[in-house]
Design an enzyme around this catalytic site. Structure first.
Site, PDB file in Angstrom:
ATOM      1  N   LYS A  12      36.832  14.119  26.417  1.00  0.00           N
ATOM      2  CA  LYS A  12      37.045  14.159  24.967  1.00  0.00           C
ATOM      3  C   LYS A  12      38.082  15.229  24.558  1.00  0.00           C
ATOM      4  O   LYS A  12      38.422  16.112  25.358  1.00  0.00           O
ATOM      5  CB  LYS A  12      35.702  14.430  24.278  1.00  0.00           C
ATOM      6  CG  LYS A  12      34.684  13.275  24.405  1.00  0.00           C
ATOM      7  CD  LYS A  12      33.413  13.603  23.621  1.00  0.00           C
ATOM      8  CE  LYS A  12      32.414  12.468  23.643  1.00  0.00           C
ATOM      9  NZ  LYS A  12      31.200  12.798  22.833  1.00  0.00           N
ATOM     10  N   TYR A  52      32.916   3.273  18.578  1.00  0.00           N
ATOM     11  CA  TYR A  52      31.590   3.864  18.299  1.00  0.00           C
ATOM     12  C   TYR A  52      30.797   3.043  17.289  1.00  0.00           C
ATOM     13  O   TYR A  52      29.891   3.576  16.644  1.00  0.00           O
ATOM     14  CB  TYR A  52      31.753   5.299  17.794  1.00  0.00           C
ATOM     15  CG  TYR A  52      31.814   6.355  18.868  1.00  0.00           C
ATOM     16  CD1 TYR A  52      30.855   6.426  19.889  1.00  0.00           C
ATOM     17  CD2 TYR A  52      32.813   7.335  18.855  1.00  0.00           C
ATOM     18  CE1 TYR A  52      30.904   7.423  20.865  1.00  0.00           C
ATOM     19  CE2 TYR A  52      32.855   8.341  19.829  1.00  0.00           C
ATOM     20  CZ  TYR A  52      31.889   8.378  20.821  1.00  0.00           C
ATOM     21  OH  TYR A  52      31.919   9.372  21.771  1.00  0.00           O
ATOM     22  N   ASN A 115      31.182  17.873  22.996  1.00  0.00           N
ATOM     23  CA  ASN A 115      30.425  17.961  24.249  1.00  0.00           C
ATOM     24  C   ASN A 115      31.216  17.458  25.459  1.00  0.00           C
ATOM     25  O   ASN A 115      30.650  17.087  26.483  1.00  0.00           O
ATOM     26  CB  ASN A 115      29.067  17.279  24.108  1.00  0.00           C
ATOM     27  CG  ASN A 115      29.186  15.824  23.698  1.00  0.00           C
ATOM     28  OD1 ASN A 115      30.286  15.282  23.651  1.00  0.00           O
ATOM     29  ND2 ASN A 115      28.073  15.186  23.413  1.00  0.00           N
ATOM     30  N   HIS A 118      32.203  11.578  27.365  1.00  0.00           N
ATOM     31  CA  HIS A 118      31.426  10.387  27.003  1.00  0.00           C
ATOM     32  C   HIS A 118      31.138   9.616  28.272  1.00  0.00           C
ATOM     33  O   HIS A 118      31.964   9.572  29.186  1.00  0.00           O
ATOM     34  CB  HIS A 118      32.239   9.484  26.057  1.00  0.00           C
ATOM     35  CG  HIS A 118      31.629   8.111  25.904  1.00  0.00           C
ATOM     36  ND1 HIS A 118      30.640   7.842  24.983  1.00  0.00           N
ATOM     37  CD2 HIS A 118      31.818   6.954  26.606  1.00  0.00           C
ATOM     38  CE1 HIS A 118      30.272   6.565  25.115  1.00  0.00           C
ATOM     39  NE2 HIS A 118      30.975   6.010  26.084  1.00  0.00           N
ATOM     40  N   GLU A 129      32.718  -1.352  27.164  1.00  0.00           N
ATOM     41  CA  GLU A 129      33.570  -0.188  26.922  1.00  0.00           C
ATOM     42  C   GLU A 129      34.785  -0.168  27.857  1.00  0.00           C
ATOM     43  O   GLU A 129      35.881   0.256  27.453  1.00  0.00           O
ATOM     44  CB  GLU A 129      32.747   1.093  27.084  1.00  0.00           C
ATOM     45  CG  GLU A 129      31.686   1.225  25.993  1.00  0.00           C
ATOM     46  CD  GLU A 129      30.834   2.492  26.095  1.00  0.00           C
ATOM     47  OE1 GLU A 129      30.025   2.714  25.191  1.00  0.00           O
ATOM     48  OE2 GLU A 129      30.985   3.253  27.074  1.00  0.00           O
TER      49      GLU A 129
HETATM   50  N1  UDP Z   1      26.837  13.312  18.139  1.00  0.00           N
HETATM   51  C1  UDP Z   1      26.969  14.224  17.114  1.00  0.00           C
HETATM   52  N2  UDP Z   1      25.833  14.645  16.462  1.00  0.00           N
HETATM   53  C2  UDP Z   1      24.591  14.194  16.779  1.00  0.00           C
HETATM   54  C3  UDP Z   1      24.470  13.254  17.830  1.00  0.00           C
HETATM   55  C4  UDP Z   1      25.620  12.837  18.485  1.00  0.00           C
HETATM   56  O1  UDP Z   1      28.064  14.644  16.793  1.00  0.00           O
HETATM   57  O2  UDP Z   1      23.609  14.608  16.163  1.00  0.00           O
HETATM   58  C5  UDP Z   1      28.042  12.848  18.839  1.00  0.00           C
HETATM   59  C6  UDP Z   1      28.177  13.446  20.234  1.00  0.00           C
HETATM   60  O3  UDP Z   1      29.543  13.740  20.462  1.00  0.00           O
HETATM   61  C7  UDP Z   1      27.707  12.321  21.135  1.00  0.00           C
HETATM   62  C8  UDP Z   1      28.183  11.097  20.362  1.00  0.00           C
HETATM   63  O4  UDP Z   1      27.985  11.437  19.002  1.00  0.00           O
HETATM   64  O5  UDP Z   1      28.273  12.434  22.425  1.00  0.00           O
HETATM   65  C9  UDP Z   1      27.438   9.819  20.671  1.00  0.00           C
HETATM   66  O6  UDP Z   1      26.044  10.049  20.507  1.00  0.00           O
HETATM   67  P1  UDP Z   1      24.991   9.522  21.562  1.00  0.00           P
HETATM   68  O7  UDP Z   1      23.654   9.672  20.970  1.00  0.00           O
HETATM   69  O8  UDP Z   1      25.392   8.165  22.033  1.00  0.00           O
HETATM   70  O9  UDP Z   1      25.106  10.596  22.765  1.00  0.00           O
HETATM   71  P2  UDP Z   1      25.714  10.454  24.234  1.00  0.00           P
HETATM   72  O10 UDP Z   1      25.468   9.056  24.706  1.00  0.00           O
HETATM   73  O11 UDP Z   1      27.174  10.774  24.132  1.00  0.00           O
HETATM   74  O12 UDP Z   1      24.978  11.474  25.040  1.00  0.00           O
HETATM   75 MG    MG Z   2      25.889   7.232  23.804  1.00  0.00          MG
END
Ligand code: UDP
Ligand code: MG
Length: 136
Positions: A12, A52, A115, A118, A129
């Site tokens: 990212k 997304y 974070n 992805h 994807e």
């Molecule tokens: N995210 C965020 N705030 C939240 C939860 C998620 O900004 O409270 C962002 C974070 O960058 C995350 C992405 O949204 O990686 C997608 O969320 P998901 O729950 O799918 O998490 P992941 O699969 O990336 O662990």
């Molecule tokens: Mg996810």
């Protein structure tokens, strides 16, 4: 048992901005992943919204899409046995604060939104994807 899969990984903007892409790629290689496809791109907000779309109704959707389109990213097709699950394990929890020692998000993540990586969450989504970024 041979269960070789392909999954999508994205380095990212927060990590590319800090020039961490080679270090993070090495983390995948060290865990037995092969990087089969790779490109550095800068997507538009509209493309991020499409990518997304599953999060459309979430309160963080708008910021998430602005963020993913805020700078260059590195998208990769990773391959190994059980790639989807093994990549999720290597990434660690969504919030770097909750991620286990040795995971990519623990090592490099800044916050729940920044974070660093992805990863697809299922084989079905991995196919969707990968097509999104690599299908002509
Ligand atoms: N995210 C965020 N705030 C939240 C939860 C998620 O900004 O409270 C962002 C974070 O960058 C995350 C992405 O949204 O990686 C997608 O969320 P998901 O729950 O799918 O998490 P992941 O699969 O990336 O662990
Ligand atoms: Mg996810």
């Amino acid at each position: 048992m041979n269960n070789v899969e392909q999954t999508l990984s994205i380095i990212k903007p927060d990590a590319v901005e800090r020039n961490l892409q080679d270090e993070i790629k090495q983390e995948f290689i060290n865990k037995g992943f092969e990087i089969q496809k790779e490109k550095k791109i800068h997507i538009s907000k509209q493309e991020a919204e499409q990518f997304y779309k599953v999060h459309e109704t979430k309160p963080f959707y708008n910021e998430l899409c602005s963020y993913l389109s805020s700078g260059p990213i590195v998208v990769m097709e990773l391959s190994r046995e059980n790639a989807v699950l093994e990549n999720r394990k290597l990434m660690g929890a969504t919030n770097p604060e909750d991620a286990e020692e040795g995971t990519i998000r623990k090592k490099y993540g800044i916050s729940i939104d920044k974070n660093s990586v992805h990863g697809s969450d299922s084989l079905e989504n991995a196919k969707i994807e990968l097509d999104f970024f690599f299908k002509n």
